[in-house]
Motif scaffolding. Structure first.
Motif, PDB file in Angstrom:
ATOM      1  N   VAL A  15       0.699  -1.285  -0.067  1.00  0.00           N
ATOM      2  CA  VAL A  15       0.086  -0.039  -0.034  1.00  0.00           C
ATOM      3  C   VAL A  15       0.983   1.164   0.179  1.00  0.00           C
ATOM      4  N   ALA A  16       1.902   1.218   0.868  1.00  0.00           N
ATOM      5  CA  ALA A  16       3.020   2.528   0.921  1.00  0.00           C
ATOM      6  C   ALA A  16       3.593   2.618  -0.308  1.00  0.00           C
ATOM      7  N   ASP A  48     -11.095   6.074 -10.697  1.00  0.00           N
ATOM      8  CA  ASP A  48     -10.168   6.051 -11.988  1.00  0.00           C
ATOM      9  C   ASP A  48      -9.245   4.700 -12.227  1.00  0.00           C
ATOM     10  N   ALA A  49      -8.814   4.297 -10.951  1.00  0.00           N
ATOM     11  CA  ALA A  49      -8.112   3.033 -10.784  1.00  0.00           C
ATOM     12  C   ALA A  49      -8.305   2.367  -9.686  1.00  0.00           C
ATOM     13  N   VAL A  50      -8.288   1.037  -9.777  1.00  0.00           N
ATOM     14  CA  VAL A  50      -8.622   0.076  -8.581  1.00  0.00           C
ATOM     15  C   VAL A  50      -7.319  -0.928  -8.543  1.00  0.00           C
ATOM     16  N   ILE A  51      -6.636  -1.017  -7.364  1.00  0.00           N
ATOM     17  CA  ILE A  51      -5.498  -1.749  -7.379  1.00  0.00           C
ATOM     18  C   ILE A  51      -5.853  -3.033  -6.357  1.00  0.00           C
ATOM     19  N   ILE A  52      -5.925  -4.297  -6.972  1.00  0.00           N
ATOM     20  CA  ILE A  52      -6.517  -5.628  -6.042  1.00  0.00           C
ATOM     21  C   ILE A  52      -5.408  -6.373  -5.754  1.00  0.00           C
ATOM     22  N   ASP A  53      -5.235  -6.659  -4.340  1.00  0.00           N
ATOM     23  CA  ASP A  53      -4.522  -7.544  -3.772  1.00  0.00           C
ATOM     24  C   ASP A  53      -5.007  -8.883  -3.854  1.00  0.00           C
ATOM     25  N   CYS A  54      -4.922  -9.606  -4.886  1.00  0.00           N
ATOM     26  CA  CYS A  54      -5.778 -10.900  -5.196  1.00  0.00           C
ATOM     27  C   CYS A  54      -5.406 -12.127  -4.376  1.00  0.00           C
ATOM     28  N   ASP A  55      -4.275 -12.283  -3.992  1.00  0.00           N
ATOM     29  CA  ASP A  55      -3.903 -13.778  -3.486  1.00  0.00           C
ATOM     30  C   ASP A  55      -3.518 -13.222  -1.915  1.00  0.00           C
TER      31      ASP A  55
END
Length: 234
Positions: A15-16, A48-55
């Motif tokens: 995240v940082a 506008d953007a989405v960051i997804i930590d999938c695992d």
């Protein structure tokens, strides 16, 4: 009209790292540390953007699977962050625009975010209609050139007001100055619609110089606009 991103992850280091790069690219950042918070954020607001930590986040892959069905964010640029469970193919098949794999590096994040920002801005230029009010010269067929007023312009076209009893059709050459600049846009358009002296034009030919300057001008206008809103079509 600032850009906004949502980071869905409980990985504080990730995240940082994303936050630093996103903010350096003039993108405001929100974060959700669990699936419940992510679902609420995505339902309540458009990003506008989405960051997804999938695992590494419980339910992270489900968020990627569902995001294209969330009305607010079905067109968001999506970054999938993987860590050995989900394959790149699976992430792309589920609608991700970009895939990053842990361990993450600052250079990897920077390259991918810049590419994503370019995609966002390209889409905004295409849909954003900027009011103009400039005088345009229009030429079609063998008839003398006429003047019109540019009502709005986008990456893909423009709306023009003309004082003519005759409604032109087919291709039309246009030339006008972008307000506040020395740039003259010179191109060829197809007439998409005509109504009460107004023409909706779609760009089909334009010099590389005009295209570059128009894109730059629209990007500046997008950044300075107060909010996204819904722009009228050209």
């Amino acid at each position: 009209m600032s850009l906004e991103a949502l980071i869905v992850s409980k990985d504080k280091t990730a995240v940082a790292a994303f936050r630093r790069v996103l903010q350096a690219n003039s993108i405001r950042v929100s974060a959700a540390a669990n699936s419940e918070a992510a679902h609420k954020a995505l339902t309540d607001k458009a990003y506008d953007a989405v960051i997804i930590d999938c695992d590494d986040l419980d339910g992270g892959l489900n968020i990627l699977h569902e995001i294209r069905n969330v009305e607010n964010n079905r067109k968001a640029v999506v970054f999938a962050v993987l860590h050995g469970k989900t394959t790149s193919k699976d992430a792309y098949d589920l609608g991700s625009n970009f895939v990053l794999k842990k361990p993450l590096s600052a250079a990897m994040i920077s390259r991918t975010v810049q590419a994503g920002r370019g995609l966002i801005m390209s889409d905004r230029r295409r849909h954003f209609r900027c009011p103009v009010g400039a005088v345009a010269t229009l030429k079609y067929g063998r008839k003398p050139a006429i003047e019109g007023t540019v009502l709005n312009v986008s990456d893909s076209g423009m709306a023009v007001l003309i004082d003519s009893k005759e409604t032109p059709s087919g291709k039309i050459k246009v030339r006008f100055h972008l307000p506040g600049t020395e740039t003259e846009v010179d191109g060829t358009c197809l007439i998409q619609w005509a109504s009460a002296g107004k023409l909706g034009l779609r760009f089909v030919e334009m010099s590389p110089e005009s295209r570059l300057e128009l894109n730059r001008w629209l990007s500046r206008k997008i950044q300075s606009a107060p909010s996204m809103g819904n722009q009228p079509s050209a």
